[in-house]
Structure formats: C-alpha cells, structure tokens
Write a protein that holds these residues in place. Sequence first.
Motif, PDB file in Angstrom:
ATOM      1  N   LEU A 164     -14.275   5.902  -8.737  1.00  9.93           N
ATOM      2  CA  LEU A 164     -12.862   6.162  -8.456  1.00  9.93           C
ATOM      3  C   LEU A 164     -12.005   5.963  -9.698  1.00  9.93           C
ATOM      4  CD1 LEU A 164     -12.436   4.486  -4.938  1.00  9.93           C
ATOM      5  CD2 LEU A 164     -12.573   6.929  -5.487  1.00  9.93           C
ATOM      6  N   LEU A 220       2.514   4.198  -1.206  1.00 12.99           N
ATOM      7  CA  LEU A 220       2.484   5.099  -2.362  1.00 12.99           C
ATOM      8  C   LEU A 220       3.851   5.714  -2.632  1.00 12.99           C
ATOM      9  CD1 LEU A 220      -0.930   6.950  -1.867  1.00 12.99           C
ATOM     10  CD2 LEU A 220      -0.291   5.460  -3.770  1.00 12.99           C
ATOM     11  N   THR A 259     -10.358   8.901 -11.295  1.00 11.48           N
ATOM     12  CA  THR A 259      -9.155   9.497 -10.685  1.00 11.48           C
ATOM     13  C   THR A 259      -7.872   8.830 -11.190  1.00 11.48           C
ATOM     14  OG1 THR A 259      -9.142   7.963  -8.785  1.00 11.48           O
ATOM     15  CG2 THR A 259     -10.494   9.938  -8.582  1.00 11.48           C
ATOM     16  N   ILE A 260      -8.002   7.817 -12.044  1.00  9.93           N
ATOM     17  CA  ILE A 260      -6.844   7.076 -12.543  1.00  9.93           C
ATOM     18  C   ILE A 260      -6.696   7.324 -14.044  1.00  9.93           C
ATOM     19  CG2 ILE A 260      -5.792   4.798 -12.844  1.00  9.93           C
ATOM     20  CD1 ILE A 260      -7.464   3.853 -10.462  1.00  9.93           C
ATOM     21  N   THR A 263       0.953   2.073  -6.572  1.00  6.33           N
ATOM     22  CA  THR A 263       0.361   3.257  -7.201  1.00  6.33           C
ATOM     23  C   THR A 263      -1.101   3.341  -6.778  1.00  6.33           C
ATOM     24  OG1 THR A 263      -0.373   2.030  -9.168  1.00  6.33           O
ATOM     25  CG2 THR A 263       1.863   2.951  -9.199  1.00  6.33           C
ATOM     26  N   TRP A 264      -1.700   4.493  -6.992  1.00 13.33           N
ATOM     27  CA  TRP A 264      -3.112   4.644  -6.654  1.00 13.33           C
ATOM     28  C   TRP A 264      -3.956   3.648  -7.477  1.00 13.33           C
ATOM     29  CZ3 TRP A 264      -6.686   5.366  -3.512  1.00 13.33           C
ATOM     30  CH2 TRP A 264      -7.996   5.700  -3.877  1.00 13.33           C
ATOM     31  N   GLY A 265      -3.515   3.378  -8.696  1.00 13.84           N
ATOM     32  CA  GLY A 265      -4.238   2.428  -9.540  1.00 13.84           C
ATOM     33  C   GLY A 265      -4.213   1.008  -8.995  1.00 13.84           C
ATOM     34  N   SER A 266      -3.153   0.630  -8.293  1.00 10.04           N
ATOM     35  CA  SER A 266      -3.081  -0.718  -7.714  1.00 10.04           C
ATOM     36  C   SER A 266      -3.731  -0.790  -6.341  1.00 10.04           C
ATOM     37  CB  SER A 266      -1.615  -1.169  -7.612  1.00 10.04           C
ATOM     38  OG  SER A 266      -0.903  -0.363  -6.680  1.00 10.04           O
ATOM     39  N   ILE A 267      -3.744   0.329  -5.634  1.00 10.60           N
ATOM     40  CA  ILE A 267      -4.314   0.358  -4.281  1.00 10.60           C
ATOM     41  C   ILE A 267      -5.834   0.481  -4.304  1.00 10.60           C
ATOM     42  CG2 ILE A 267      -4.464   1.739  -2.159  1.00 10.60           C
ATOM     43  CD1 ILE A 267      -1.518   2.384  -2.485  1.00 10.60           C
ATOM     44  N   MET A 268      -6.373   1.255  -5.241  1.00 11.37           N
ATOM     45  CA  MET A 268      -7.802   1.539  -5.280  1.00 11.37           C
ATOM     46  C   MET A 268      -8.679   0.289  -5.270  1.00 11.37           C
ATOM     47  SD  MET A 268     -10.692   1.683  -7.412  1.00 11.37           S
ATOM     48  CE  MET A 268     -10.276   1.991  -9.122  1.00 11.37           C
ATOM     49  N   PHE A 295       0.838  -1.199   0.000  1.00 16.29           N
ATOM     50  CA  PHE A 295       0.000   0.000   0.000  1.00 16.29           C
ATOM     51  C   PHE A 295       0.874   1.252   0.000  1.00 16.29           C
ATOM     52  CE2 PHE A 295      -3.032  -3.122   1.431  1.00 16.29           C
ATOM     53  CZ  PHE A 295      -4.270  -2.651   1.010  1.00 16.29           C
TER      54      PHE A 295
END
Length: 470
Positions: A217, A169, A220-221, A174-179, A167
């Motif tokens: 969400l 960052l 946002t990616i 990345t935000w794309g993998s965490i979301m 998780f």
Amino acid sequence: MEKFFKLSERGTTTRTEIIAGLTTFMAMAYILMVNPGMFSDLGTVSFGAIYIATAISAIVGTLLIGLLANLPLAQASGMGLNAFFVYTVCFGLGFSYANALLFVLVDGLLFVLLTVTGLRRVIFNAIPPAVKVAIPAGIGLFIAFLGLQDSGLVISSSATGVTLASFNLLGSATWGSIMPMLVTIAALIAIAVLSKKGVKGAILWSILGGAVIYYLLGFTIPGFYDGFLAGVSLNPLDAFKDFGAQAFGKIFTEGFDFSGYLAVEGHSVSSLVIAFVTTALAFCMVDMFDTMGTLYGACRGGGLLVKNEKGEDEVPNMNKAMLADAIATCTGAVCGTSTVTTFVEASSGVAVGGRTGLAAVVTAVMFFIALFLSPIAALIPAAAYAAALIFVGILMIGCVRDIDWSDPAAALPSFLTITMMPFTYNISYGIAFGLISYIAVKLFTGKVKEINAGTWVISILFALMFFLTH
C-alpha cells in the motif's frame, strides 16, 4: 536423547518433540520484533542491539528450562515486563536504560534467592487472590493500550487525554495517516481468524502479512519510499556491533550511576532507595506470578502435572524451572534486555505433543538461527507488530472470569489492579492500589486477621513509594 530426556517414559518421540519445538518458536517469534520496537522508543539503544539481546536471552532461558527442568517450554523477554521497563521505570520514574537493567538484575538475583531458599512461596502467598488473579489482566489491558497507541488508532487529546484518531478523508486525515491504522486492524483480525482455525504461529504470520500489505500500500502514497533504506543496514553483523556497543554490559558501566535520577527536582536519596526497593519488588512479583502461572497452565494442558506429598498437582521440577527463569533474567540484564520469563505461547508446542526438554532445545536452536535475521525484523513496521500487542492483551485479560465480582472485598482490589495499570502507565501502581485497597476493606470490615503479614510489608513499601517518590 532417550536416556536424558526420557522420551519413552513421557510417551513421545524425537519427531514429535522437534515439531513441538518448531511450533513453539513460530508462536513466540513475534517477541523478536515487538521487544526491540518497544525499546527503540527510548532513543538510547537501537533496534538491532535489543534484537540480539532478546534472541540471546531467549536461547539461554529456553536451553536452561529444557536441560535443567526437562520441560517443553520456552523463555524470552516477557510482554508486560518490557512495557514496565520502558514506559514505567524509564519514562515514568525517570531512570536511565542502564539503571533499569540494574532493577532487572536485582529481580533475577532475588528470584534465585527466593527459589533456592523456598521463600518464593512466602512472597507468593503474601499477595491476596483478588490481586493475584487480576495482575495478568491489568498487564494485558496495558499492553493492548500500548499497541493501540503504536498503531496510531489512539492518540493524545488535550480535552480528554486520549481519543480515536481521525479517519475522515474530508477533514484532517489523509490516506497516508489512515493506511497504517487499517493495516493494524487487518492484522489483528487476521490473528483472530488464524487462531480460531488453529493455525500455528498465527501472530507471527499475521505480523509478516501485515508488513507485506503495509509496503504494498506504500506505493499508493506519494513519497512513501523516499529515503526508505536510509540508515538501515542489511548486514546482520551490524546488529551484533550495536549490541556490543549499546547494550551488552551497560548495567556494569552505567547502571550504578543514578545522577540523572537525582538531578530531577523532588528526587532525593531517600526517594531513590524507596523507588529502588519497590520497583525491584514489582519486577520480581510480576515475573514470579507470570512464570508460576504459565508453568502450571502449560503443564496442566499437556497432562504433565505430578502429585506432591500432599496429593496436590504441581509442575515437575518446579524449582529447577524457576531457577532457569531466574538465571535467564540475570543473563538478559547483562545482555541489555528486560526480564526473561516463561512464555504462555509455549503451550502451543505442548498442544501438539511436546512433553520433554528436547522440544525446548529445538526452540532454542531456532532462536539461534534467528540471531542472523535482524535486518528482516527491522523492516517490520509498528503498524504490523502493534496488532500483536493488542492480541496478547486480549489473551491476558481472560483471567477476569476467575474474579468474584459479586464480592466487593474482591471486586475493588481486582478492579483497581486492572485499571490503574493502563490509566497510570505503571504496572507497579496497579499492584500497589490493589494491595492497599485490599487491606483497607479487610481492616474496616473487621477481618484484619485475614491479612497476611507479608501483605502488610509489601503494601507499606508501596505506600512509602507514593508519599516519598511520586
């Protein structure tokens, strides 16, 4: 309806039965998304094909249990049994999708034979209580493990086998993998909260809510929606086309061809025979225990149990209910999906007053309507339905409270049954280790006379499977 379903005799009304049927559907409709998602991992059959197969087998099974046994329950491809089909029989043992369908058909036919002849009790009694009570818990842990992997929360590791996804960052994440992982966690918490508040269809609503959050969400990616609907059909009839081409009848056209299995180094005709017998037996045992346990639990919760000639509580029309399950399993195999079994979620319909097969008929009608909603189901991301897998695992593992952990003779077989299923990615291995360890403990503590003859037979078959096929 009054005469056929005996509404007044069971203290219910048409309105109550309709509400119960709708409630049951809402509670178990998630299988229409989870089952195809699991099967699509095979790469040989599409989401739409299995969606239709799942819905049709659910319609047949639910109608049968309503019309034959007059019970307010419902059936569909069983959780755990679908995981066994995909990850153990196909990926683990090396059988093809069509080969695995043949195992399911044998399971159904064997179930019919055992029910009609009364031998069902012989097999059921051959499994010691320590193993019997642990099987649902092991399957639950296995399903939860699959859900954690589908969500991306648990990933493979060269050092430890599996580990928690990052998780960080500031690191590799990345935000794309965490979301997607956050969506799974949110959906899982939502299921627990809604269930605690008594909301009907908590799992379904949470999956749908998780899907909405996931796509919101997604904005946002960067690049998230590039090619979003590429290859996705919004025509519900296309799922029927895939069903006819990829799933329906595959058992007859390709199911008897084991050349793929025999082509693997170390596989032989003798190993095929042992694997065939033990795998079909494992399918049948899990199906039988799951069905009997669910039937008894749901009927007990709704006050539907009746007294037999020995004064013991039993499920009304038990043989007819089991026969409905067996026929539905055979239907599912022909349609192209895994073993059909009675769903514990049907207890939700019983809880709101369902007492007759009319509730089951209503549930079947809802599954028929759902046949034409496959494009919507296909848009549900793994991040959303993974939460359902994890929560179903939570529900199933609760039976560990009934294990006598203070008795080593019960604790060891139970523990091995539970842990070996997820750790080896194989439900039958868990059952095998539980049975073999049970015999070993009894044998070396001088209690060999307590071992059922059937237990010996089944355990020897599993031992042969290990020595000749693995």
